[in-house]
Every structure is written in C-alpha cells, then in structure tokens.
Design a protein around this motif. Structure first.
Motif: not given
Lengths: 262, 415
Positions: B247-261
């Motif tokens: 259950l905990d895992a559902e909110s633990l995805a590592t966010e990915i800050p977008a790279p400088d396009p």
C-alpha cells in the motif's frame, strides 16, 4: 495511508522504552577466548582496485583471533527483547547519545568498524575516506534495505528506525571481500568484543536480564565453555542477574570447531 | 480462450519454501529439523490465510481496512487469474496465471516453473517480495503502474514476454495475482523465521511419543486461550506487515524533475561520459572499462545469495530441494542498447537514482540540497548527463582512442 502508518508505529514499532529509571545499575563484562591455537590471519583476495587497495594489508575479518591472548574479536552481545516485551529501563547517561550520528567508514578498502552498533533513534553516517568509490549495500530484514554508491570523500546519512533480529549485513559489490555488520536495537544495551575478546555493556538496570551472544561465522554462540564447564546457550541466549556495580561473567572459551565453516 | 478443459489436470498446490526451511535448520543449529508437524502447521496456516491455487482466499490484515487490502489483492480479480485454464458458465476466462505465467514463474510464483532452468536470467521468484524494474526507492515495493508496465512491455533481453495483446482487465487481474503470490510468499518466509527463531527450541521426539511437544506448534493448542489468541495475532500481523508495504509503495514513486529541454545534448553527453568513467559515479567499476558489462562478473543477485553460492555442499542440498543452479549476475553490457527496465529516459532515471533492487547495481549518491562546498555527489543536471551518455553509448565507437585510456576528469566535480 497515514492512518496505517500510525497504526504500525504504535502497534509494532514503538515498544516504548520505559523512561522509568531503575533504582540501581550494573555493568556486564565478558571475555571471549579461542580455545586452541589461534588461527593465522587470512589475507583477503584483493582483486579490484589493486593499485590502491593492494597497499593495505587487507584481511579476511570473518574470524579475528588475537595471536597473543586468543581473544575473539567481534562477538556481538545485546539484551534480548522478545516480541511484545518492553525494552528495559535505560540509564539517563544514554540519553546524550540517543540522537547521535554513528559512523561506518569505508577506509583502506575495509569497513571501519567491522561491527557497528546502532540504536533505532540514531543516524548511520556512511563515509568513504578512501580514494576509490565503494557501494555500500545494506541488507535489512525489518528496515528498508539500501545500496548507494558512495564516492571517494562522499557521505550518506540513513535512519534505521526498526530493531533488527539479526545484524544487517553490509557489503561492497565492487570490492567483494568487504563485509561488515550493523547491529540495530531500540535500546543501547549492546556491545561487540574488542581485539582482546573483551566487551562491556554499561549501566544495565539491575535484575534479571536475558542476553544474546552471536558471532559472524557461527551465528548464535550455542556451545561455550564457562568456568571450565561446557555450557549450552539455546539460541545464544542466557539469563543473567545483574547486580549493582561490576558483573564479570569471566572468560568464555569457544572451541575451534565453533568457527569451522559449515 | 474460453475453452473448457476437461478435468484431467491434477489438483494444483503451492510448494512449500523447503529451501528456506533447510537454510534455517542450518542457521539455528540446535533446531535439528523442521518436524513434519511443524511443516504441516505452516502449510495449514498458509491455506487458512491464502487458500489454494484453485480456491484462493484473501486474508484479513488487522489494522488495515478491507478496501485497502483489496486494493492490493482484489478477491474477484484474484479468482479471475487463479485456477486451471478454463472458463466459467458465462464464458469468461479463468486461470490466466496458469495459462500465461506458470510455466516460467511456477504455480507458486517461486520462479521455478518447468521452463525456468533453461532461461537466463531465471524468471522472478516473487516470494522474497523483491522486484527490479520499478519507480520506487530501493527496498520498496513496485507500484501498480510499475507491474502493469512490466506485463505490457515485457523485459527486453530476457525471456519475460510482453502481454500487450491481453485486454486491460486481464493485465489488471494478473498484477493482483502477482501481488497475491508475493504477499503469500513473504508471509510464508515470516512464518518460517518465526517458527525457527521464536518458538521454543524443538526437543527430539522421544521413542514413546513421536509427536513434538506442544510448544513447537505454530499455535500451541495446549496453551491458555489467551496465549493461543496472541500467537494467532502475531501470525495475522505478518499479513498486515507485508500488505502495508504494498500500500505504501503507491505513494513512493520517485518524482522526476524534467531535464532542461534546451540543454546542449553533445555537451551533456560529454559531461556524462566524464562522470561515467570518473570517481564520483564509478560506473566502470562494474560495467567495465568499455561499458561491456565485464567489470564485475563474479557477483550474485539476492535470490542466489540465499543459496550460499560459495558453499557447494549447501548449494547441492538446496538444489535437491528444488533450487535452481546458482549463476553469476553480470552488469549490463551498455553498448547493445537493450534496457530491461525500459528504454525511456525516465526508466533510466529511476534505475540510476534508485539502483536495481535484488542486484548489485547501486543508486547514485545525490548531493543534498544546500550541501556544503566540497561535498561529493551528483546534481540533477549530472544525473541527466549520465542518462544522456548511457543512451549514446551504443552509438559510440568502441575503438575510439578516448576509451582506451579513460581518464577521470575531475573538472566538474564540486571541490
């Protein structure tokens, strides 16, 4: 989601240490001695970063016996807290160190120390004093495992909020000879024997306490010789009565067969 | 699909984790062996909690609401995926798992189906609860999306096929079923450890009473009702412990800050290259001087480490109990451009930021915010540079003289 977390925190994790202070406190001292001719130190197979790591006399540390007095290093002792049991009273002196950072260094291509003692309230600080990178791969049963590459001069802070029944195993996959243990308990009553095989656990609450003894190679110390008598410690556990002041369990002899590889 | 197979298949059963039992017998020493009684207790407890392959059951998890338990293991979806290959009266398919997965992953999810021993890498054994290609940090479970992605895309470069052709609801049911097998497998491990380390040490059964003493039972039926209940509570708490992690895992995805396009790709790749060969990221230590995956080839994954691979005698004992022959794990050859966990930049971001669970592949050390000068670690920009470089590696000439003498370049290090 938060609710479950709270549920677990209250039900499983916090076997709240009793702040109630015991009336009296005592220290426990033991010495572990190899009952035979101390085995010669074994060199580790240094086959990675040889130019750097080869400079150090890196040894296999799974069994370390003092050639002079037979002392067995790295015997781990701690109070045994069974499921649902509460943690014994903790001496006020330990409060000062309750939130400390405890260092586990990568140094001269080995882990320093070989056995780290960590309380659940403390922070593990993984350092790297070497000129080469090390990955610090920590296997945990109760806590979240971790495996981070710590570059030369780098450092990493981590919390391990749950007690571990077995010491966590630490390895470096780049340098496979590197192995270490981290003991995690929710109380401060733990120790590892020094180069003379001696260990002391200070300021225990006086009274009956169950201790557990183990060593990296055999696991639990189950067959020992105490005061010249062969003794069995089931699962390495023994109940002792701690009297106020000094308590010396004496010399515990360990037969060479204890350390034979299974 | 929809074919009703005649009942010629023998009743399916879940295999016991005999390897772990034997490992614990060795480790706990004075526990000479898991008695038949103790094995039966564990098997019966598991049936009571999880049912059988043909009639699965979802246990209650004290402290976790039923809805949440069903978010992890939905009984309707589980029963859709379970059973032998057939269809119900309405013609809906059943037995999805045994149709599509069991020949590799085994009915039990132990990664030891009939085809398994021919494959390299071996199919996943779900019972340790460890998964490799996911969005969450090391030590955490995969999210629902992660498992779905694996089923839809498969794992390129391995035998794990893509199930893109299956309808969404079947994929969904299979994801629930994988979690069901995994939770069951982890609870089994906890039961085995509990029996080994927490029950009273077993005494030898005597001649006149072959039954082990009552304290050896998983639940001591001769203890007071209260004690029996507290033992049962411990066992039920294992289900909660494992279910909660999912259950905990559902909110633990590592966010990915977008790279400088607008970053200069050539520059970023060059910087990534420095890092790859340099002392902060240290990738070449395992992936090798030419990134061919030959830097560290004697290591094992976590599933294999459990088999004490350095000890041939123990390995032989475990193999007799069904374990597959230990094999070394090899770091990926990064020159052939096959990424098992997906080829998108975000996939590689997760691999590098979090490492790959169950394998030696470590996470990179990120510089904490406001790190004092001189601190070692990577910035987000560094991380994207590494990803850009890894993605360019298959196109880089290996005879490039720059590669023959990789020179760590410390210019960009924080100093």
């Amino acid at each position: 989601m938060m609710q479950h977390k709270t549920y677990f925190m209250t039900t499983f994790l916090l076997l709240t240490a009793s702040i109630v202070s015991a009336a009296e406190w005592g220290d426990l001292t033991v010495q572990f001695v190899y009952d035979g001719t101390p085995p010669a130190p074994v060199k580790a197979t240094v086959n990675k970063d040889v130019a750097y790591c080869g400079k150090f006399n890196v040894l296999d540390e799974s069994v370390v016996v003092n050639p002079k007095n037979g002392g067995v290093a790295n015997v781990i002792a701690h109070i045994y807290v069974g499921r649902g049991d509460s943690v014994p009273a903790v001496h006020p002196d330990y409060e000062k160190t309750a939130a400390n950072e405890v260092k586990l260094d990568n140094k001269q291509c080995r882990f320093e120390p070989h056995v780290t003692l960590l309380r659940t309230s403390q922070t593990l600080l993984v350092g790297n004093s070497d000129e080469v990178g090390h990955n610090t791969n920590i296997t945990a049963l109760s806590n979240t495992a971790s495996n981070v590459l710590v570059p030369a001069g780098g450092e990493l802070k981590q919390k391990f909020p749950l007690a571990e029944r077995f010491p966590m195993q630490v390895a470096c996959n780049i340098h496979p000879w590197m192995q270490a243990l981290v003991v995690v308990q929710e109380h401060p009553y733990m120790a590892a024997s020094d180069a003379d095989g001696k260990l002391t656990i200070k300021n225990l609450p006086a009274g009956k306490l169950t201790f557990q003894f183990r060593h990296e190679r055999p696991g639990y110390l189950t067959e020992v010789t105490l005061d010249g008598k062969k003794t069995s410690w089931r699962r390495g556990r023994v109940e002792l009565t701690i009297k106020p002041g000094q308590n010396d369990l004496g010399v515990v002899k360990l037969a060479p067969s204890v350390f034979e590889e299974k | 699909m929809g074919v009703v197979l005649a009942g010629c298949t023998p009743e399916a059963h879940f295999n016991a984790n005999a390897v772990l039992m034997h490992k614990n017998e060795n480790a706990a020493k004075e526990t000479t062996e898991f008695s038949p009684q103790r094995r039966a207790d564990i098997a019966n407890t598991l049936v009571a909690l999880f049912g059988t392959p043909d009639e699965p059951h979802i246990p209650a998890a004290p402290g976790i609401g039923e809805d949440d338990v069903h978010q992890v293991m939905d009984p309707r979806k589980i029963s859709f995926a379970a059973g032998s290959v057939s269809s119900d009266e309405q013609g809906r398919a059943r037995g999805l798992y045994r149709e599509h997965c069991a020949h590799c992953h085994g009915v039990t999810g132990d990664g030891a189906g009939p085809t398994a021993s021919f494959l390299n890498p071996y199919p996943r054994d779900y019972r340790m609860g460890i998964f490799k290609f996911k969005s969450t940090p090391k030590g955490q479970k995969p999210t629902h999306e992660d498992l779905k992605r694996i089923l839809v895309n498969g794992i390129p470069g391995t035998a794990m096929p893509s199930f893109l052709v299956l309808p969404e609801n079947e994929i969904d049911a299979l994801v629930h079923y994988v979690r069901y097998l995994s939770v069951r497998g982890e609870v089994e491990r906890l039961l085995i450890d509990y029996a080994t380390y927490e029950l009273t040490p077993q005494t030898e059964p005597s001649e006149d009473d072959p039954n082990p003493p009552p304290e050896d039972r998983l639940v001591n039926l001769e203890a007071s009702e209260e004690d029996q209940e507290s033992q049962a509570e411990v066992i039920r708490s294992f289900v909660s412990e494992v279910t909660q992690k999912w259950l905990d895992a559902e909110s633990l995805a590592t966010e990915i800050p977008a790279p400088d396009p607008d970053r200069d790709l050539a520059k970023s790749e060059a910087h990534g290259r420095e890092l790859f060969y340099g002392p902060v990221a240290n990738c070449i230590k395992c992936h090798g001087d030419s990134a061919l995956g030959d830097g560290q080839t004697t290591d094992y994954d976590d599933w294999t480490k459990e088999l004490d691979p350095a000890n041939p005698e123990l390995v032989a004992q475990y193999q007799k109990l069904g374990a597959l022959k230990p094999r070394n794990i090899h770091p990926r050859n990064l020159r052939n451009g096959v990424y098992r966990g997906g080829r998108r930049p975000v996939d590689l971001y997760w691999r590098l930021k979090n490492g790959i669970d169950g394998t030696p592949m470590p996470a990179v050390l990120m510089l904490p915010e406001n790190a004092p000068p001189g601190s070692k670690g990577l910035t987000e920009e560094d991380l994207w540079a590494l990803i850009d470089y890894v993605r360019s590696l298959p196109y880089e000439s290996i005879s490039n003289p720059r590669l023959a003498q990789p020179k760590p370049n410390n210019q960009r290090e924080r100093s």
